[in-house]
Scaffold this motif. Structure first.
Motif, PDB file in Angstrom:
ATOM      1  N   THR A 210      42.128 -50.162  -8.508  1.00  0.00           N
ATOM      2  CA  THR A 210      42.423 -50.310  -9.931  1.00  0.00           C
ATOM      3  C   THR A 210      41.884 -51.649 -10.408  1.00  0.00           C
ATOM      4  OG1 THR A 210      44.411 -48.941  -9.814  1.00  0.00           O
ATOM      5  CG2 THR A 210      44.229 -50.441 -11.683  1.00  0.00           C
ATOM      6  N   GLN A 212      41.812 -53.961 -13.762  1.00  0.00           N
ATOM      7  CA  GLN A 212      42.449 -54.093 -15.074  1.00  0.00           C
ATOM      8  C   GLN A 212      42.160 -55.474 -15.639  1.00  0.00           C
ATOM      9  OE1 GLN A 212      46.441 -52.472 -15.534  1.00  0.00           O
ATOM     10  NE2 GLN A 212      47.030 -54.264 -16.741  1.00  0.00           N
ATOM     11  N   GLN A 256      43.100 -54.009 -23.640  1.00  0.00           N
ATOM     12  CA  GLN A 256      43.190 -53.745 -22.203  1.00  0.00           C
ATOM     13  C   GLN A 256      42.081 -52.802 -21.777  1.00  0.00           C
ATOM     14  OE1 GLN A 256      46.039 -50.845 -20.047  1.00  0.00           O
ATOM     15  NE2 GLN A 256      47.050 -52.841 -19.798  1.00  0.00           N
ATOM     16  N   ARG A 258      41.278 -50.697 -18.253  1.00  0.00           N
ATOM     17  CA  ARG A 258      41.832 -50.328 -16.943  1.00  0.00           C
ATOM     18  C   ARG A 258      41.017 -49.162 -16.383  1.00  0.00           C
ATOM     19  NH1 ARG A 258      47.177 -49.948 -14.185  1.00  0.00           N
ATOM     20  NH2 ARG A 258      47.061 -48.119 -12.802  1.00  0.00           N
TER      21      ARG A 258
END
Length: 265
Positions: A210, A212, A256, A258
Protein backbone atom coordinates in the motif's frame (compact mmCIF):
# COMPACT_ATOMS: atom_id res chain seq x y z
CA UNK A 1 -21.78 -69.13 -64.52
CA UNK A 2 -19.13 -67.31 -66.53
CA UNK A 3 -21.37 -64.25 -66.59
CA UNK A 4 -21.74 -64.34 -62.79
CA UNK A 5 -18.00 -64.70 -62.32
CA UNK A 6 -17.42 -61.81 -64.73
CA UNK A 7 -19.82 -59.62 -62.80
CA UNK A 8 -18.15 -60.54 -59.51
CA UNK A 9 -14.73 -59.69 -60.94
CA UNK A 10 -16.15 -56.46 -62.33
CA UNK A 11 -17.63 -55.53 -58.95
CA UNK A 12 -14.38 -56.45 -57.18
CA UNK A 13 -12.31 -54.36 -59.56
CA UNK A 14 -14.83 -51.53 -59.16
CA UNK A 15 -14.53 -51.68 -55.37
CA UNK A 16 -10.75 -51.70 -55.56
CA UNK A 17 -10.75 -48.72 -57.91
CA UNK A 18 -13.26 -46.89 -55.69
CA UNK A 19 -11.24 -47.55 -52.54
CA UNK A 20 -8.06 -46.53 -54.31
CA UNK A 21 -9.70 -43.36 -55.60
CA UNK A 22 -10.96 -42.51 -52.12
CA UNK A 23 -7.50 -43.09 -50.66
CA UNK A 24 -5.93 -40.83 -53.29
CA UNK A 25 -8.60 -38.17 -52.74
CA UNK A 26 -8.10 -38.37 -48.97
CA UNK A 27 -4.35 -38.04 -49.39
CA UNK A 28 -4.74 -35.05 -51.66
CA UNK A 29 -7.19 -33.47 -49.20
CA UNK A 30 -4.73 -33.93 -46.34
CA UNK A 31 -1.96 -32.46 -48.47
CA UNK A 32 -4.19 -29.52 -49.29
CA UNK A 33 -4.98 -28.97 -45.61
CA UNK A 34 -1.27 -29.12 -44.77
CA UNK A 35 -0.52 -26.54 -47.43
CA UNK A 36 -3.32 -24.29 -46.13
CA UNK A 37 -1.97 -24.58 -42.57
CA UNK A 38 1.55 -23.79 -43.76
CA UNK A 39 0.32 -20.75 -45.63
CA UNK A 40 -1.64 -19.59 -42.59
CA UNK A 41 1.44 -20.04 -40.35
CA UNK A 42 3.59 -18.16 -42.86
CA UNK A 43 1.04 -15.35 -43.06
CA UNK A 44 0.89 -15.13 -39.27
CA UNK A 45 4.69 -15.04 -39.02
CA UNK A 46 4.76 -12.32 -41.66
CA UNK A 47 2.15 -10.27 -39.76
CA UNK A 48 4.11 -10.70 -36.52
CA UNK A 49 7.33 -9.62 -38.21
CA UNK A 50 5.64 -6.58 -39.76
CA UNK A 51 4.05 -5.66 -36.41
CA UNK A 52 7.38 -6.06 -34.58
CA UNK A 53 9.19 -3.99 -37.21
CA UNK A 54 6.58 -1.24 -36.98
CA UNK A 55 6.81 -1.30 -33.17
CA UNK A 56 10.59 -0.96 -33.33
CA UNK A 57 10.32 1.89 -35.83
CA UNK A 58 7.78 3.65 -33.60
CA UNK A 59 9.99 3.25 -30.53
CA UNK A 60 12.94 4.67 -32.47
CA UNK A 61 10.81 7.62 -33.57
CA UNK A 62 9.72 8.30 -29.99
CA UNK A 63 13.33 8.00 -28.82
CA UNK A 64 14.45 10.57 -31.39
CA UNK A 65 11.64 12.96 -30.41
CA UNK A 66 12.45 12.62 -26.70
CA UNK A 67 16.14 13.13 -27.34
CA UNK A 68 15.65 16.17 -29.55
CA UNK A 69 13.02 17.82 -27.36
CA UNK A 70 14.20 17.05 -23.81
CA UNK A 71 17.89 16.18 -23.67
CA UNK A 72 19.10 19.66 -24.59
CA UNK A 73 16.73 21.44 -22.21
CA UNK A 74 17.57 19.16 -19.27
CA UNK A 75 21.29 19.57 -19.95
CA UNK A 76 20.96 23.37 -19.99
CA UNK A 77 19.04 23.34 -16.69
CA UNK A 78 21.60 21.07 -15.06
CA UNK A 79 24.61 23.04 -16.33
CA UNK A 80 23.15 26.42 -15.37
CA UNK A 81 22.20 25.18 -11.91
CA UNK A 82 25.68 23.71 -11.48
CA UNK A 83 27.30 26.99 -12.52
CA UNK A 84 25.12 28.93 -10.06
CA UNK A 85 26.06 26.54 -7.23
CA UNK A 86 29.75 26.82 -8.13
CA UNK A 87 29.66 30.63 -8.22
CA UNK A 88 27.86 30.81 -4.88
CA UNK A 89 30.46 28.59 -3.23
CA UNK A 90 33.27 30.54 -4.91
CA UNK A 91 31.93 33.70 -3.26
CA UNK A 92 31.90 31.88 0.07
CA UNK A 93 28.12 31.71 0.17
CA UNK A 94 25.84 28.78 0.82
CA UNK A 95 23.94 27.72 -2.28
CA UNK A 96 20.17 27.98 -1.73
CA UNK A 97 18.58 24.58 -1.02
CA UNK A 98 16.13 25.07 -3.88
CA UNK A 99 19.06 25.56 -6.28
CA UNK A 100 20.72 22.38 -5.02
CA UNK A 101 17.43 20.53 -5.48
CA UNK A 102 17.18 21.79 -9.09
CA UNK A 103 20.73 20.61 -9.79
CA UNK A 104 20.11 17.15 -8.31
CA UNK A 105 16.72 16.81 -10.01
CA UNK A 106 18.34 17.72 -13.34
CA UNK A 107 20.96 15.01 -12.86
CA UNK A 108 18.29 12.44 -12.00
CA UNK A 109 16.14 13.48 -14.96
CA UNK A 110 19.12 13.16 -17.31
CA UNK A 111 19.93 9.70 -15.92
CA UNK A 112 16.36 8.48 -16.28
CA UNK A 113 16.04 9.94 -19.77
CA UNK A 114 19.23 8.20 -20.91
CA UNK A 115 18.01 4.90 -19.49
CA UNK A 116 14.58 5.31 -21.10
CA UNK A 117 16.11 6.16 -24.47
CA UNK A 118 18.31 3.08 -24.20
CA UNK A 119 15.27 0.89 -23.57
CA UNK A 120 13.34 2.43 -26.45
CA UNK A 121 16.25 1.74 -28.80
CA UNK A 122 16.61 -1.85 -27.62
CA UNK A 123 14.88 -4.48 -29.75
CA UNK A 124 14.87 -6.90 -26.80
CA UNK A 125 12.56 -4.70 -24.69
CA UNK A 126 9.14 -6.14 -23.93
CA UNK A 127 6.07 -4.28 -22.71
CA UNK A 128 5.83 -4.11 -18.94
CA UNK A 129 9.57 -4.30 -18.30
CA UNK A 130 11.20 -1.84 -15.95
CA UNK A 131 12.21 1.15 -18.07
CA UNK A 132 14.70 3.17 -16.03
CA UNK A 133 15.63 1.33 -12.87
CA UNK A 134 13.78 3.80 -10.62
CA UNK A 135 12.36 2.24 -7.49
CA UNK A 136 11.82 2.68 -3.79
CA UNK A 137 15.58 2.49 -3.28
CA UNK A 138 15.74 6.05 -4.65
CA UNK A 139 12.83 7.28 -2.52
CA UNK A 140 14.99 8.88 0.19
CA UNK A 141 16.73 11.03 -2.41
CA UNK A 142 13.40 12.13 -3.84
CA UNK A 143 12.10 13.13 -0.40
CA UNK A 144 15.31 15.05 0.31
CA UNK A 145 14.88 17.03 -2.90
CA UNK A 146 11.22 17.72 -2.05
CA UNK A 147 12.23 19.09 1.36
CA UNK A 148 14.97 21.21 -0.24
CA UNK A 149 12.37 22.63 -2.62
CA UNK A 150 10.29 23.76 0.36
CA UNK A 151 7.80 20.90 0.82
CA UNK A 152 7.79 19.45 4.37
CA UNK A 153 7.35 15.71 3.94
CA UNK A 154 7.62 12.70 6.26
CA UNK A 155 7.74 8.99 5.52
CA UNK A 156 6.51 5.99 7.50
CA UNK A 157 7.15 2.34 6.65
CA UNK A 158 5.11 -0.43 8.28
CA UNK A 159 5.22 -4.18 7.80
CA UNK A 160 8.24 -6.21 6.76
CA UNK A 161 10.21 -4.45 4.06
CA UNK A 162 11.28 -6.84 1.29
CA UNK A 163 12.29 -6.89 -2.39
CA UNK A 164 9.46 -6.25 -4.81
CA UNK A 165 8.84 -7.23 -8.43
CA UNK A 166 10.51 -4.57 -10.61
CA UNK A 167 7.21 -3.33 -12.10
CA UNK A 168 5.68 -2.87 -8.62
CA UNK A 169 8.83 -1.24 -7.27
CA UNK A 170 8.91 1.29 -10.10
CA UNK A 171 5.16 1.96 -9.94
CA UNK A 172 5.34 2.68 -6.21
CA UNK A 173 8.19 5.15 -6.77
CA UNK A 174 6.34 6.91 -9.60
CA UNK A 175 3.13 7.15 -7.57
CA UNK A 176 4.93 8.88 -4.70
CA UNK A 177 6.76 11.12 -7.17
CA UNK A 178 3.58 12.21 -8.93
CA UNK A 179 1.66 12.70 -5.68
CA UNK A 180 4.38 14.93 -4.19
CA UNK A 181 4.64 16.87 -7.45
CA UNK A 182 0.88 17.52 -7.34
CA UNK A 183 1.15 18.59 -3.71
CA UNK A 184 3.88 21.11 -4.57
CA UNK A 185 1.83 22.47 -7.47
CA UNK A 186 -1.70 22.48 -6.12
CA UNK A 187 -1.83 22.10 -2.34
CA UNK A 188 -1.41 25.78 -1.50
CA UNK A 189 -1.67 26.48 2.22
CA UNK A 190 -2.42 24.12 5.06
CA UNK A 191 -5.48 24.39 7.24
CA UNK A 192 -3.63 26.55 9.75
CA UNK A 193 -2.49 29.00 7.10
CA UNK A 194 1.10 27.73 6.84
CA UNK A 195 2.86 25.88 4.06
CA UNK A 196 1.14 22.63 3.13
CA UNK A 197 2.98 19.46 4.12
CA UNK A 198 2.81 15.84 2.96
CA UNK A 199 3.20 12.41 4.49
CA UNK A 200 4.17 9.19 2.72
CA UNK A 201 3.14 5.76 4.03
CA UNK A 202 4.41 2.43 2.73
CA UNK A 203 2.69 -0.62 4.18
CA UNK A 204 4.05 -4.07 3.32
CA UNK A 205 1.33 -6.71 3.70
CA UNK A 206 1.56 -10.37 2.73
CA UNK A 207 0.32 -9.98 -0.84
CA UNK A 208 -0.03 -6.21 -1.17
CA UNK A 209 2.03 -3.05 -1.00
CA UNK A 210 0.00 0.00 0.00
CA UNK A 211 1.37 3.37 -1.06
CA UNK A 212 -0.40 6.35 0.50
CA UNK A 213 0.44 10.04 0.18
CA UNK A 214 -1.55 12.64 2.14
CA UNK A 215 -1.24 16.39 2.18
CA UNK A 216 -2.98 18.96 4.35
CA UNK A 217 -3.35 21.65 1.70
CA UNK A 218 -6.56 23.21 0.48
CA UNK A 219 -6.39 21.26 -2.80
CA UNK A 220 -8.11 24.02 -4.71
CA UNK A 221 -5.68 23.89 -7.60
CA UNK A 222 -5.97 20.15 -8.01
CA UNK A 223 -9.75 20.03 -7.92
CA UNK A 224 -10.23 22.95 -10.27
CA UNK A 225 -7.74 21.66 -12.81
CA UNK A 226 -9.43 18.29 -13.09
CA UNK A 227 -7.64 14.99 -13.64
CA UNK A 228 -4.31 15.71 -15.29
CA UNK A 229 -2.06 13.41 -17.28
CA UNK A 230 -0.16 12.53 -14.11
CA UNK A 231 -3.23 11.06 -12.41
CA UNK A 232 -4.24 9.31 -15.64
CA UNK A 233 -0.79 7.75 -15.93
CA UNK A 234 -0.95 6.77 -12.27
CA UNK A 235 -4.25 4.96 -12.80
CA UNK A 236 -2.85 3.20 -15.86
CA UNK A 237 0.16 1.95 -13.91
CA UNK A 238 -1.99 0.62 -11.08
CA UNK A 239 -4.54 -0.97 -13.42
CA UNK A 240 -1.78 -2.69 -15.40
CA UNK A 241 -0.64 -4.37 -12.17
CA UNK A 242 -4.18 -5.37 -11.16
CA UNK A 243 -4.26 -2.96 -8.22
CA UNK A 244 -6.64 -0.28 -6.93
CA UNK A 245 -6.16 3.48 -6.79
CA UNK A 246 -7.95 6.23 -4.87
CA UNK A 247 -7.09 9.84 -5.61
CA UNK A 248 -9.32 12.50 -4.07
CA UNK A 249 -10.07 14.59 -1.00
CA UNK A 250 -8.86 13.04 2.25
CA UNK A 251 -11.15 12.28 5.17
CA UNK A 252 -9.58 14.98 7.33
CA UNK A 253 -9.14 17.48 4.51
CA UNK A 254 -6.37 17.91 2.02
CA UNK A 255 -5.78 15.43 -0.77
CA UNK A 256 -5.03 11.72 -0.62
CA UNK A 257 -3.50 9.27 -3.08
CA UNK A 258 -3.69 5.62 -2.09
CA UNK A 259 -2.64 2.66 -4.23
CA UNK A 260 -2.93 -1.01 -3.31
CA UNK A 261 -0.48 -2.96 -5.49
CA UNK A 262 -0.35 -6.78 -5.64
CA UNK A 263 3.21 -7.95 -4.98
CA UNK A 264 2.94 -11.53 -6.19
CA UNK A 265 5.62 -12.22 -8.77
Amino acid sequence: MRTDRGLQRFYAVGWVISVGGMAVALGMWRLHLREVEQRADEAERTRDEVARRRAVEERLRIARELHDSLTHSISVIQVQAGVAVHLARKRGEEAPPALLAIHEAGADAARELRATLGVLRSEDHEAGEDCDGSGLGQLDGMLTRARSAGLPVTMTVTGTRRPLPPAVDQAAYRIVQEALTNTSRHAGLAGGGGQASASVLLHYAKDTLTVQVNDDGDGAGATSAGPGLGLIGMRERVSALGGRLHAGPGEGGGFQVRADLPVRA
